[in-house]
Design a protein around this motif. Structure first.
Motif, mmCIF file in Angstrom:
data_model
loop_
_atom_site.group_PDB
_atom_site.id
_atom_site.type_symbol
_atom_site.label_atom_id
_atom_site.label_comp_id
_atom_site.label_asym_id
_atom_site.label_seq_id
_atom_site.Cartn_x
_atom_site.Cartn_y
_atom_site.Cartn_z
ATOM 1 N N LEU A 1 -10.182 3.765 -2.895
ATOM 2 C CA LEU A 1 -9.863 5.175 -2.654
ATOM 3 C C LEU A 1 -10.670 6.120 -3.541
ATOM 4 C CD1 LEU A 1 -6.007 4.738 -2.284
ATOM 5 C CD2 LEU A 1 -7.703 5.027 -0.469
ATOM 6 N N ILE A 2 -11.133 5.620 -4.682
ATOM 7 C CA ILE A 2 -11.992 6.408 -5.564
ATOM 8 C C ILE A 2 -13.144 5.540 -6.049
ATOM 9 C CG2 ILE A 2 -10.115 7.921 -6.357
ATOM 10 C CD1 ILE A 2 -10.198 6.389 -9.040
ATOM 11 N N THR A 3 -14.191 6.206 -6.512
ATOM 12 C CA THR A 3 -15.282 5.502 -7.175
ATOM 13 C C THR A 3 -15.322 5.945 -8.628
ATOM 14 O OG1 THR A 3 -16.870 7.206 -6.557
ATOM 15 C CG2 THR A 3 -16.724 5.282 -5.117
ATOM 16 N N ARG A 4 -15.737 5.041 -9.468
ATOM 17 C CA ARG A 4 -15.892 5.302 -10.903
ATOM 18 C C ARG A 4 -17.372 5.174 -11.199
ATOM 19 N NH1 ARG A 4 -16.017 1.912 -15.584
ATOM 20 N NH2 ARG A 4 -15.042 2.920 -17.372
ATOM 21 N N THR A 5 -17.957 6.242 -11.732
ATOM 22 C CA THR A 5 -19.379 6.241 -12.036
ATOM 23 C C THR A 5 -19.575 6.391 -13.538
ATOM 24 O OG1 THR A 5 -19.836 7.262 -9.905
ATOM 25 C CG2 THR A 5 -21.589 7.353 -11.539
ATOM 26 N N VAL A 6 -20.301 5.459 -14.123
ATOM 27 C CA VAL A 6 -20.602 5.494 -15.552
ATOM 28 C C VAL A 6 -22.044 5.949 -15.712
ATOM 29 C CG1 VAL A 6 -20.754 4.153 -17.673
ATOM 30 C CG2 VAL A 6 -18.981 3.625 -15.989
ATOM 31 N N THR A 7 -22.241 7.018 -16.471
ATOM 32 C CA THR A 7 -23.578 7.539 -16.738
ATOM 33 C C THR A 7 -23.916 7.241 -18.193
ATOM 34 O OG1 THR A 7 -23.153 9.316 -15.166
ATOM 35 C CG2 THR A 7 -25.044 9.595 -16.624
ATOM 36 N N GLU B 1 -9.276 2.608 -7.611
ATOM 37 C CA GLU B 1 -10.634 2.067 -7.474
ATOM 38 C C GLU B 1 -10.600 0.716 -6.762
ATOM 39 O OE1 GLU B 1 -14.588 1.130 -10.212
ATOM 40 O OE2 GLU B 1 -12.653 1.366 -11.195
ATOM 41 N N VAL B 2 -9.660 -0.141 -7.137
ATOM 42 C CA VAL B 2 -9.524 -1.455 -6.513
ATOM 43 C C VAL B 2 -9.260 -1.317 -5.015
ATOM 44 C CG1 VAL B 2 -7.990 -3.475 -6.369
ATOM 45 C CG2 VAL B 2 -8.808 -2.696 -8.590
ATOM 46 N N ASP B 3 -8.453 -0.328 -4.640
ATOM 47 C CA ASP B 3 -8.114 -0.108 -3.230
ATOM 48 C C ASP B 3 -9.205 0.626 -2.463
ATOM 49 O OD1 ASP B 3 -5.716 -1.417 -3.468
ATOM 50 O OD2 ASP B 3 -4.509 0.390 -3.666
ATOM 51 N N THR C 1 -4.940 5.619 -16.717
ATOM 52 C CA THR C 1 -5.921 4.542 -16.623
ATOM 53 C C THR C 1 -5.509 3.516 -15.570
ATOM 54 O OG1 THR C 1 -6.590 4.841 -18.923
ATOM 55 C CG2 THR C 1 -7.088 2.704 -17.917
ATOM 56 N N GLN C 2 -4.235 3.119 -15.567
ATOM 57 C CA GLN C 2 -3.746 2.160 -14.572
ATOM 58 C C GLN C 2 -3.864 2.726 -13.157
ATOM 59 O OE1 GLN C 2 0.260 1.341 -15.867
ATOM 60 N NE2 GLN C 2 -0.377 -0.369 -17.148
ATOM 61 N N THR C 3 -3.523 3.991 -13.004
ATOM 62 C CA THR C 3 -3.588 4.630 -11.690
ATOM 63 C C THR C 3 -5.021 4.685 -11.188
ATOM 64 O OG1 THR C 3 -1.613 5.946 -12.176
ATOM 65 C CG2 THR C 3 -3.048 6.738 -10.403
ATOM 66 N N LEU C 4 -5.943 5.102 -12.049
ATOM 67 C CA LEU C 4 -7.348 5.175 -11.646
ATOM 68 C C LEU C 4 -7.893 3.799 -11.290
ATOM 69 C CD1 LEU C 4 -8.563 7.775 -14.291
ATOM 70 C CD2 LEU C 4 -8.416 8.125 -11.810
ATOM 71 N N LEU D 1 0.832 -1.201 0.000
ATOM 72 C CA LEU D 1 0.000 0.000 0.000
ATOM 73 C C LEU D 1 0.868 1.253 0.000
ATOM 74 C CD1 LEU D 1 -2.784 1.294 0.077
ATOM 75 C CD2 LEU D 1 -2.747 1.045 2.570
ATOM 76 N N LEU D 2 1.930 1.272 0.797
ATOM 77 C CA LEU D 2 2.840 2.424 0.811
ATOM 78 C C LEU D 2 3.482 2.620 -0.563
ATOM 79 C CD1 LEU D 2 4.583 2.088 4.280
ATOM 80 C CD2 LEU D 2 3.084 3.946 3.510
ATOM 81 N N ASP D 3 3.821 1.516 -1.202
ATOM 82 C CA ASP D 3 4.393 1.595 -2.547
ATOM 83 C C ASP D 3 3.399 2.237 -3.507
ATOM 84 O OD1 ASP D 3 6.396 1.061 -4.560
ATOM 85 O OD2 ASP D 3 5.102 -0.564 -5.259
ATOM 86 N N ARG D 4 2.155 1.828 -3.421
ATOM 87 C CA ARG D 4 1.128 2.370 -4.314
ATOM 88 C C ARG D 4 0.901 3.855 -4.056
ATOM 89 N NH1 ARG D 4 -3.634 -0.939 -5.725
ATOM 90 N NH2 ARG D 4 -2.024 -1.788 -7.016
ATOM 91 N N ILE D 5 0.688 4.229 -2.800
ATOM 92 C CA ILE D 5 0.309 5.613 -2.519
ATOM 93 C C ILE D 5 1.489 6.574 -2.598
ATOM 94 C CG2 ILE D 5 -1.721 4.972 -1.184
ATOM 95 C CD1 ILE D 5 -0.168 5.555 1.354
#
Length: 151
Positions: free
Chosen positions: A93-99, A89-91, A82-85, A29-33
């Motif tokens: 930390l963010i949500t992805r909303t498709v409209t 999302e997997v972790d 794209t990889q970062t987002l 997690l530290l590596d990612r963030i």
């Protein structure tokens, strides 16, 4: 052997996380963030995101479309963003909303967990911006000293 609930297991695991241990998942997690793109995405989605003229966004976080993030994060390739987002999302930390519009609208927004991390990351970003002049001066001084020692 006693049976534990999931909450009890998480509480027990939480007390055993130690980033100084080689196999600890908190290292991953530290590596990612600590990745610069993660920090910049979190900052953009947090209070430091771009604002549309004439719209009051206050100082709080807001959702952003992929294209907005891409423009804000100069130098980030489409693949890297794209990889970062996806990893954020997997972790959780963010949500992805498709409209379902034409074309489809996809927005990204900090979760409560992401917002708690954003407070830390925003402080690091602010510190880097405030002290960059001093760091550059130290780098130059070090280079001059190293050049003098060689000559």
């Amino acid at each position: 052997m006693s049976t534990q609930t999931a909450a009890q297991r998480r509480a027990e695991e939480k007390t055993s996380y130690n980033a100084f241990m080689a196999g600890c998942p908190s290292r991953q997690l530290l590596d990612r963030i600590s990745d610069k793109w993660v920090a910049l995405v979190l900052a953009a989605l947090g209070s430091d995101g771009p604002y549309r003229p004439g719209v009051d966004h206050g100082d709080g976080p807001r959702s952003m479309r992929y294209s907005e993030l891409s423009r804000r994060l100069a130098g980030a390739s489409q693949k890297m963003l794209t990889q970062t987002l996806r990893s954020l999302e997997v972790d959780g930390l963010i949500t992805r909303t498709v409209t379902p519009t034409v074309p489809v609208t996809v927005t990204y927004e900090l979760t409560e967990l992401g917002l708690s991390l954003n407070h830390v990351v925003a402080g690091l970003k602010d510190w880097a911006e405030a002290h960059m002049g001093e760091v550059l001066a130290h780098r130059e001084e070090h280079q001059r000293a190293a050049a003098g020692a060689e000559g």
